[in-house]
Design a protein around this motif. Sequence first.
Motif, PDB file in Angstrom:
ATOM      1  N   VAL A  28      37.085  54.464  36.847  1.00 43.64           N
ATOM      2  CA  VAL A  28      37.010  53.150  36.206  1.00 43.64           C
ATOM      3  C   VAL A  28      38.150  52.985  35.194  1.00 43.64           C
ATOM      4  CG1 VAL A  28      35.563  51.682  34.719  1.00 43.64           C
ATOM      5  CG2 VAL A  28      34.494  53.113  36.470  1.00 43.64           C
ATOM      6  N   THR A  29      38.782  51.813  35.181  1.00 46.51           N
ATOM      7  CA  THR A  29      39.842  51.535  34.207  1.00 46.51           C
ATOM      8  C   THR A  29      39.289  50.685  33.050  1.00 46.51           C
ATOM      9  OG1 THR A  29      40.550  49.418  35.133  1.00 46.51           O
ATOM     10  CG2 THR A  29      41.511  51.413  36.126  1.00 46.51           C
ATOM     11  N   PRO A  30      40.009  50.647  31.921  1.00 47.34           N
ATOM     12  CA  PRO A  30      39.562  49.793  30.808  1.00 47.34           C
ATOM     13  C   PRO A  30      39.460  48.318  31.196  1.00 47.34           C
ATOM     14  CG  PRO A  30      41.226  51.345  30.038  1.00 47.34           C
ATOM     15  CD  PRO A  30      41.167  51.490  31.528  1.00 47.34           C
ATOM     16  N   TRP A  31      40.344  47.850  32.073  1.00 50.85           N
ATOM     17  CA  TRP A  31      40.246  46.436  32.478  1.00 50.85           C
ATOM     18  C   TRP A  31      38.909  46.183  33.164  1.00 50.85           C
ATOM     19  CZ3 TRP A  31      43.926  45.471  29.524  1.00 50.85           C
ATOM     20  CH2 TRP A  31      45.257  45.807  29.716  1.00 50.85           C
ATOM     21  N   GLU A  32      38.522  47.111  34.058  1.00 52.58           N
ATOM     22  CA  GLU A  32      37.277  46.936  34.814  1.00 52.58           C
ATOM     23  C   GLU A  32      36.054  47.042  33.897  1.00 52.58           C
ATOM     24  OE1 GLU A  32      38.768  48.849  39.069  1.00 52.58           O
ATOM     25  OE2 GLU A  32      37.988  50.161  37.503  1.00 52.58           O
ATOM     26  N   ALA A  33      36.173  47.887  32.863  1.00 49.48           N
ATOM     27  CA  ALA A  33      35.029  48.152  31.985  1.00 49.48           C
ATOM     28  C   ALA A  33      34.921  47.143  30.847  1.00 49.48           C
ATOM     29  CB  ALA A  33      35.129  49.562  31.426  1.00 49.48           C
ATOM     30  N   ASP A  34      35.755  46.084  30.871  1.00 49.41           N
ATOM     31  CA  ASP A  34      35.766  45.097  29.795  1.00 49.41           C
ATOM     32  C   ASP A  34      36.129  45.764  28.461  1.00 49.41           C
ATOM     33  OD1 ASP A  34      35.636  42.559  28.791  1.00 49.41           O
ATOM     34  OD2 ASP A  34      33.468  42.562  28.469  1.00 49.41           O
ATOM     35  N   LEU A  35      36.966  46.799  28.533  1.00 49.65           N
ATOM     36  CA  LEU A  35      37.448  47.486  27.336  1.00 49.65           C
ATOM     37  C   LEU A  35      38.965  47.317  27.191  1.00 49.65           C
ATOM     38  CD1 LEU A  35      35.303  50.753  27.542  1.00 49.65           C
ATOM     39  CD2 LEU A  35      35.079  48.909  25.873  1.00 49.65           C
ATOM     40  N   GLY A  36      39.465  46.190  27.718  1.00 51.21           N
ATOM     41  CA  GLY A  36      40.896  45.918  27.649  1.00 51.21           C
ATOM     42  C   GLY A  36      41.441  45.901  26.227  1.00 51.21           C
ATOM     43  N   TRP A  37      40.562  45.657  25.245  1.00 48.08           N
ATOM     44  CA  TRP A  37      41.022  45.573  23.851  1.00 48.08           C
ATOM     45  C   TRP A  37      41.492  46.913  23.296  1.00 48.08           C
ATOM     46  CZ3 TRP A  37      38.311  48.353  20.122  1.00 48.08           C
ATOM     47  CH2 TRP A  37      37.030  48.806  20.499  1.00 48.08           C
TER      48      TRP A  37
END
Lengths: 373, 130
Positions: free
Chosen positions: A256-265
């Motif tokens: 899982v990437t940060p973009w997918e996990a809604d952790l883009g910040w």
Amino acid sequence: MSATVPAAAALKRTPLYELHRKLGARLIDFGGWEMPVQYSGILEEHRAVRERVGIFDVSHMGELELTGEGALAAVQWLTPNDVARLPDGRCQYSAFLTERGTFVDDLLVYRKAADSYMLVVNASNTPKDFEWAKAHAGENVRVDDASDRYALLAVQGPRAAGLVSRVSSDDPTDLPYYAFRETSVVGAPALVSRTGYTGEDGFELYLAPEHAERVFGGLLEEGRGDGATPCGLGARDTLRLEARMALYGNDIDDTVTPWEADLGWIVKMKKGDFLGRDALERQKAEGVQRKLIGFEMVDRGIARHGYPAHTPHGDGTVTSGTHSPTLGKPIGLAMLPAGAAAVGTGFEIDIRGRNAKARVVEMPFYKRPKEAR
Amino acid sequence: MNPEELHYTASHEWVRIDGDVGTIGITDYAQKELGEIVYLEMPEVGHVFNADEEFGTVESVKAVSELYTPVSGEIVEVNKGAVAEPGIVNDDPFGDGWLIKMKLTTDEEVGKLMTAEQYAKYVQQEEKER
């Protein structure tokens, strides 16, 4: 009735093991650690943290220390958030990412000085993270696994500040959110940060293991009038899920990437190069295929980790699910096809062979009242 | 603590026999092991089960556990109060926290279940092996 009882292996114990037994905790195997899952009961402990103050032993968490002239460059390369802009005495939520941009682990970075950092990582990932950091840290930096040198207590809830203030010599309750400093708590030297994994105000105390029992006991004793309650990992899980904090191994992992996990910040693309950056740039340009969303059940039933989800845009998976003690209903997180991720979208979850309706909702499930901040 | 007049299973259910109707629930040991119960999934009235069949589930915050019929029969009543407020199963597992009533197919199965005394020994053994 049949319940699965985990097999007893050679489990690691925190310095508070004997105290947990005395307090009547139920102990379970959590990632190789024998940890209290509950004392009085998960619902009661959950309520204690939302309304009063709860005290957790989270000494199983790992601490890596990166020091030396090359430490800043190492942390900048190892993590996607920007440590250069982090002042001394502040913490930051971040991660280790693979070259594919996926999570090796999520973690907290403590900046003690430009050349000294403490990274707090998930217990079961500590050996892996230590190897990862050593392999990728680069020149002029020393990487230590300091996990055995720290016990970690979390004091969480609206009355946490009052309690910590009364037992500290250099009162740390003026600390803003995600700041820390060295002080003394119940007579023991401690690094105290205003952080937590519950969605409430609170503190985390890093102590020498030999002081852990006295400080835990002292907090319970001093906090008796506040309704201070020992809390286990069961309540920690329901609290973090209501606050929509990700759990490694459930909601995020090395697929899982940060973009997918809604952790883009936590990703600062402009800070310069870092591990995983190229993959994240590509994925950002292409758009993500799936997203981690929060849901509520429409039909009856509790959807648990691993249950299949079905949407008109394809299939997904429940990553975390429980009964929310605060909301009094079942909630969860699921990884769904991006087309089904909009708030309000209906989908179905296969609950042990029965298709139950669920709905994507706004995050987080719980936000603490303004006046308590 | 386990009522004498009930019959017990190895999977921690109990049954109380009144004529040809059996009232079924989970034991005090079972509710303690589960922790606070937050959800019950119960069968429809009219559904017919053999003994040792899964008839529903009980969930605490942490875990799901299956429930098994101690005896064969047809569901004649479900405890709606417990479905609405599953906490009563914790508070009163042998009383108000009962789960279902079944019309028994035969009276020959009850003899195979454990007595209160046998069940108490069984639980002791299970705890020792942990």
